[in-house]
Design an enzyme around this catalytic site. Sequence first.
Site: not given
Ligand code: F6R
Length: 617
Positions: A2, A27, A74, A100-101, A492, A496, A499, A515, A612
Amino acid sequence: MCGIVGYIGTKKATPILVDGLLCLEYRGYDSAGIATLEKNEIKVMKDKGRVNNLYNLDGINTLEGTVGIAHTRWATHGKPSKENSHPHTDNSNTFAVVHNGIIENYLDLRTFLSSKGYTFFSQTDTEVIPNLIHYYFYNGSVSVLNDNKEKLLGAVKLAIQDLKGSYAIEVISPLCPNEIIVVRKDSPLVIGKGENENYIASDIPAILKYTKNFYLLDDNEFAVVSTNTISFFDNTLEEHNKTIKNIDWDANAAGKEGFDDYMLKEIFEQPTAIRETIGSRFSLGEKCSFDDIEISKEYLNNVNKIYIVACGTAMHAGLTGKTILENLCQIPTVVDIASEFRYRNPLIDEQTLCIYISQSGETADTIAALKLAKQKGAKTLAISNVIGSSITREADYSIYTHAGPEIAVASTKAYSSQVVLIAILAVYFAEILERCDKKIIERLKEDIIDLPSKVEKILDDTEIIKEFAKKVYTEKDMFFLGRGTDYNVALEGSLKLKEISYIHSEAYAAGELKHGPIALIENDVTVIGIITDSNLVEKSISNIQEVVTRGAKTLIITNQILPNSNFDFIINIPKTNFLISPILSVIPMQLIAYYIAKFKGLDVDKPRNLAKSVTVE
Ligand code: F6R
């Protein structure tokens, strides 16, 4: 997650609110809404769907109010719908709230309010808040006060005393037409100071184009915001002064600047971001230093374990951090996922140093994990990209990546800056501890300084990456393999891809393949291998040969001269110290995920179901 925006001033609030919400789209959200004060009444416009849909709602163009609050939701409690969208009002439409929350005890509060005659029209946790404010305004100890402003502030205080959970809240009411009341706990909220106008937002970029002067609200702190004044109160409503912060971000840096997507822009910003991260923290031949922290040899000598705690991409940065710290400082280092760490009863004490990595600095699990370590007596160090973010305010020490605002949901430049910053931190510790050969440290410093130009080199030619993406974008599964720090990058790269392209993928330590996972390899399956550590080339190659033999299509990202080349694609990247090679090998991975998502026609910056900044557990 949110987002919140608020405006009070002399201009029409609606365009400023909607514009702010558009800046917060990154976000992640499913509904949007605004409420403005219009001639002594609250007008709410909200619906599920995109922020721009607000402009299609009947009556939105007639809004003239100069005070308003806004929200992107959200969904957590209740599906995305008009009823569940924020703002929410109390039954008499006297108080409007965005939140928010998560209110954990909202069902109990609903039961209480229902017993007092209140009705609920949504499935949200938030709807209890305006009704509680109404209840206390007319029935609480403050109801006898004559001044509506004091009365509303008092009612908000009483209402939030009943809430269990996290919140950043804005409240408006025609009974106080010249004020917006805000309060937060475990969810970010900033107030931007303007001339004859003030702004509120959950994230700085939403209002960065109007002001660079911000108050960062603390947990359990209230603010009463009017056109020309901003007053701050603690949780007993004792007024106090607060220092304003200048946030030196370039508003254009939050725009796309000609790139198709924020993600692509941020991938290409990595050379600059890394330069900013290095900043003046070291130069060759001189000891590394941090403006923001000073750590003694006595303290470091006493540290017998380091924990690195984070989520998602930040946790992957931590995995490489572990290798660098252990190599340079000889201190055992454990990497943990914040949501696991906080419930694991981790073995930490005064001799443990806990490092928390978070781009946003607002990730609920990471903040909770940090608070836990503090309770257990450990020293805490935060690595964040956002100045004044919650995590940096909680930690004993804070250092910043200075990568600039990251807007795309998928983290790219934050990751490379995080790895660079941990590498510099490890160098800093190593120079204090004197456990590592000076020459090794000096060579690593040279390699760190050379990173930006090497990243530029990779970004100069992305044709082979596009070509590969075009070949594989219709696939259902992919595999990523690597050993050592290459395995960290495999994780990583796989994240990527998942997502933003929604392709199922798995990352394995290459030696682990036989394994179990090798059973999944069949003709034409795509496997991406990373080979950058000269000590592990042969081992990695033989693991990848095992999938070639079983008919896999292979792409290898490497800085080595490979003895045989029966791989389908090879992407060569510049050589660097294996400890920091993830900063280079991750770049093709980010671009592979990006171009695959583009070929699939997906919304790269706002992937489905993702947010985000994950400010709820
Ligand atoms: C992936 C991504 C998430 C964040 C995770 C932590 O691309 O962006 O996996 O890395 O949600 O977010 P922060 O770094 O803001 O604590």
